[in-house]
Design a protein around this motif. Structure first.
Motif, PDB file in Angstrom:
ATOM      1  N   PRO A 170       0.827  -1.214   0.000  1.00 50.57           N
ATOM      2  CA  PRO A 170       0.000   0.000   0.000  1.00 50.57           C
ATOM      3  C   PRO A 170       0.859   1.261   0.000  1.00 50.57           C
ATOM      4  CG  PRO A 170      -0.755  -1.570   1.662  1.00 50.57           C
ATOM      5  CD  PRO A 170       0.559  -2.070   1.166  1.00 50.57           C
ATOM      6  N   ASP A 171       0.338   2.335  -0.576  1.00 50.26           N
ATOM      7  CA  ASP A 171       1.091   3.585  -0.654  1.00 50.26           C
ATOM      8  C   ASP A 171       1.466   4.113   0.725  1.00 50.26           C
ATOM      9  OD1 ASP A 171       0.923   3.470  -3.382  1.00 50.26           O
ATOM     10  OD2 ASP A 171      -0.800   4.838  -3.532  1.00 50.26           O
ATOM     11  N   ASP A 172       0.576   3.929   1.704  1.00 49.84           N
ATOM     12  CA  ASP A 172       0.863   4.462   3.031  1.00 49.84           C
ATOM     13  C   ASP A 172       1.858   3.604   3.820  1.00 49.84           C
ATOM     14  OD1 ASP A 172      -0.932   2.362   3.284  1.00 49.84           O
ATOM     15  OD2 ASP A 172      -1.911   3.218   5.052  1.00 49.84           O
ATOM     16  N   LYS A 173       2.269   2.475   3.242  1.00 52.82           N
ATOM     17  CA  LYS A 173       3.259   1.611   3.896  1.00 52.82           C
ATOM     18  C   LYS A 173       4.625   1.702   3.219  1.00 52.82           C
ATOM     19  CE  LYS A 173       0.111   0.221   6.684  1.00 52.82           C
ATOM     20  NZ  LYS A 173       0.093   0.748   8.072  1.00 52.82           N
ATOM     21  N   ARG A 174       4.743   2.582   2.238  1.00 57.34           N
ATOM     22  CA  ARG A 174       6.022   2.747   1.561  1.00 57.34           C
ATOM     23  C   ARG A 174       7.030   3.418   2.512  1.00 57.34           C
ATOM     24  NH1 ARG A 174       5.466   1.756  -4.130  1.00 57.34           N
ATOM     25  NH2 ARG A 174       3.530   0.584  -4.330  1.00 57.34           N
ATOM     26  N   LYS A 175       8.318   3.249   2.220  1.00 52.26           N
ATOM     27  CA  LYS A 175       9.367   3.691   3.131  1.00 52.26           C
ATOM     28  C   LYS A 175      10.094   4.939   2.620  1.00 52.26           C
ATOM     29  CE  LYS A 175       8.502   0.040   5.584  1.00 52.26           C
ATOM     30  NZ  LYS A 175       7.837   0.125   6.906  1.00 52.26           N
ATOM     31  N   SER A 176      10.818   5.587   3.530  1.00 54.97           N
ATOM     32  CA  SER A 176      11.560   6.797   3.185  1.00 54.97           C
ATOM     33  C   SER A 176      12.759   6.457   2.299  1.00 54.97           C
ATOM     34  CB  SER A 176      12.056   7.491   4.453  1.00 54.97           C
ATOM     35  OG  SER A 176      13.043   6.697   5.099  1.00 54.97           O
ATOM     36  N   LEU A 177      13.319   7.472   1.666  1.00 51.83           N
ATOM     37  CA  LEU A 177      14.488   7.280   0.814  1.00 51.83           C
ATOM     38  C   LEU A 177      15.665   6.742   1.621  1.00 51.83           C
ATOM     39  CD1 LEU A 177      16.049   7.565  -1.835  1.00 51.83           C
ATOM     40  CD2 LEU A 177      16.445   9.969  -1.262  1.00 51.83           C
ATOM     41  N   LEU A 178      15.860   7.260   2.832  1.00 53.62           N
ATOM     42  CA  LEU A 178      16.967   6.793   3.678  1.00 53.62           C
ATOM     43  C   LEU A 178      16.805   5.314   4.004  1.00 53.62           C
ATOM     44  CD1 LEU A 178      19.452   7.206   5.450  1.00 53.62           C
ATOM     45  CD2 LEU A 178      17.916   7.924   7.307  1.00 53.62           C
ATOM     46  N   SER A 179      15.606   4.926   4.399  1.00 54.91           N
ATOM     47  CA  SER A 179      15.346   3.525   4.745  1.00 54.91           C
ATOM     48  C   SER A 179      15.580   2.627   3.534  1.00 54.91           C
ATOM     49  CB  SER A 179      13.911   3.363   5.233  1.00 54.91           C
ATOM     50  OG  SER A 179      13.580   1.994   5.399  1.00 54.91           O
TER      51      SER A 179
END
Length: 432
Positions: free
Chosen positions: A19-28
């Motif tokens: 899901p879009d709301d479970k996507r992670k940050s660029l750093l992660s």
């Protein structure tokens, strides 16, 4: 937590898009993606290239080889971002429901092979580093593999935790080795002036780089499906493989030339850094092998989805099973029979992403509703055969030959099918 959300977390979003709301940050994303290619094998590859070429030529080869790998990472990673699917589930869109099971089994076998091999190697390193170590190699290998499993069973969150610790630690420890080269008797000047006594060809050197990590590059969708944007995939893929592959291969080349040792552990010991080498190995192996266990678990879920056990076996249980298989093989001494298995997998796995990319980027008519897409299977076999011929004749890089030939074969067959259907349709209109 709602029941549906709990179920998806329990299965690590194996059955549908992240899901879009479970996507992670660029750093992660960057740290987790970097953890996978940070591996001891890159020191070995770098050392081999460094020994066989002048320093300048070695740098050129490292840049070219890693440019190929990064291109594959970004190409497959963008597909994962768009679909939100793992590597194994992406293969369904080209090979069909049952056809994709072949790739899933290959991914699983490959992961188990690498986990067991590295478990065996690391247990030998422990025994040689610490004379007081009381356990035999077989038992040590089992314990090591179950240690790697601890982060894999916790899914992306577990990979992230270990990578946040392991990636910086591995980079710092490797940097210590490079600094030690500069402080050695001949320093960097001796490395820059090095002339190989047994030179290798540009093709051979490039093949060792690409061939060594093409499998790793093709399964990065397992992580890239958590990306928030296309730019994140590009940045993370570029940084991860520059850090994990290029920089570690570069360090391996420097250290090998300086010490005259291609074996990373022996080279670091020659620099008086035996313990540094050991702890570098700890982080390098953990951040790579937990990714292998994680990826194999997702691949098996692709097979399980089409059985009566769909939705009944959680991610952590499959990860435990994968680790157990690896532990059994490591304890049984897989080290002695590993090379034929690795060569076999290196020929059969790369053609699969070639077919997937041809489907997603050019054909754009997913076949996930098919039981088996026979054209994809034929293209895969063509890629495998041509890769084998490339290996036997020493022509170019076998995995790359297999990947591109499979993709081109699939594209041509699909275009021919579409043309035939168009002609048949026009004939029917004329008759009508």
């Amino acid at each position: 937590m709602e029941e549906s959300e709990y179920q998806e977390k329990a299965y690590e979003y194996a059955f549908k898009r992240v899901p879009d709301d479970k996507r992670k940050s660029l750093l992660s994303l960057t740290v987790v993606l970097s953890g996978y290619p940070i591996a001891l094998s890159n020191f070995v590859v770098g050392g081999t290239v460094g020994f066989g070429l002048s320093f300048l030529d070695a740098i050129i080869v490292l840049l070219v080889g890693n440019a190929v790998l990064i291109s594959i990472v970004i190409a497959t990673g963008l597909l994962a971002y768009k679909t939100g699917l793992s590597t194994a589930f992406l293969s369904k869109r080209a090979f069909g429901k049952s056809g994709s099971h072949i790739f899933s089994f290959l991914l699983t076998i490959s992961a188990v092979t690498w986990v067991s091999l590295n478990g065996d190697i690391f247990s030998r390193l422990i025994n040689s580093t610490f004379s007081w170590w009381p356990l035999p190699i077989s038992i040590t290998a089992v314990l090591v593999i179950y240690m790697w499993m601890l982060s894999a069973i916790n899914g992306y969150k577990g990979l992230e935790f270990i990578s946040m610790l392991g990636v910086p630690a591995a980079i710092v420890l490797s940097f210590v080795g490079v600094i030690s080269v500069g402080r050695s008797a001949d320093g960097f000047s001796g490395v820059f002036q090095y002339v190989p006594s047994e030179p290798i060809t540009f093709t051979t050197a490039t093949a060792s780089i690409v061939g060594g990590w093409v499998f790793g590059a093709t399964i990065t969708p397992d992580v890239c499906r958590f990306a928030k944007s296309k730019s994140h995939v590009v940045i993370a893929g570029l940084v991860a493989f520059l850090i994990g592959c290029f920089s570690f291969q570069f360090a391996g080349a420097l250290i090998a030339i300086s010490t005259g040792q291609g074996d990373f552990t022996l080279a670091m010991t020659a620099l008086g850094l035996g313990l540094v080498a050991f702890f570098t190995a700890v982080f390098c192996l953990w951040t790579t092998q937990d990714n292998n266990i994680y990826g194999a678990s997702l691949a098996l879920q692709n097979v399980i989805k089409d059985t009566k056990y769909y939705g009944k076996i959680k991610h952590k249980h499959i990860a435990f099973t994968i680790a157990t298989l690896g532990a059994v093989f490591a304890a049984g001494g897989i080290f002695n029979i590993i090379m034929p298995i690795i060569q076999f997998l290196s020929l059969l796995i790369p053609p699969v992403p070639g077919v997937i990319m041809a489907e997603e980027w050019f054909i754009k008519k997913p076949k996930h509703s098919f039981v088996v897409n026979h054209r994809a299977i034929i293209a895969w076999l063509i890629g495998g055969i041509l890769g084998f011929i490339s290996l036997r004749t020493g022509f170019f890089v076998p995995p790359i030959i297999g990947m591109f030939s499979a993709g081109i074969a699939y594209l041509l067959m699909e275009k021919f099918r579409q043309s035939s259907e168009l002609i048949d349709s026009e004939k029917e209109e004329v008759i009508g």
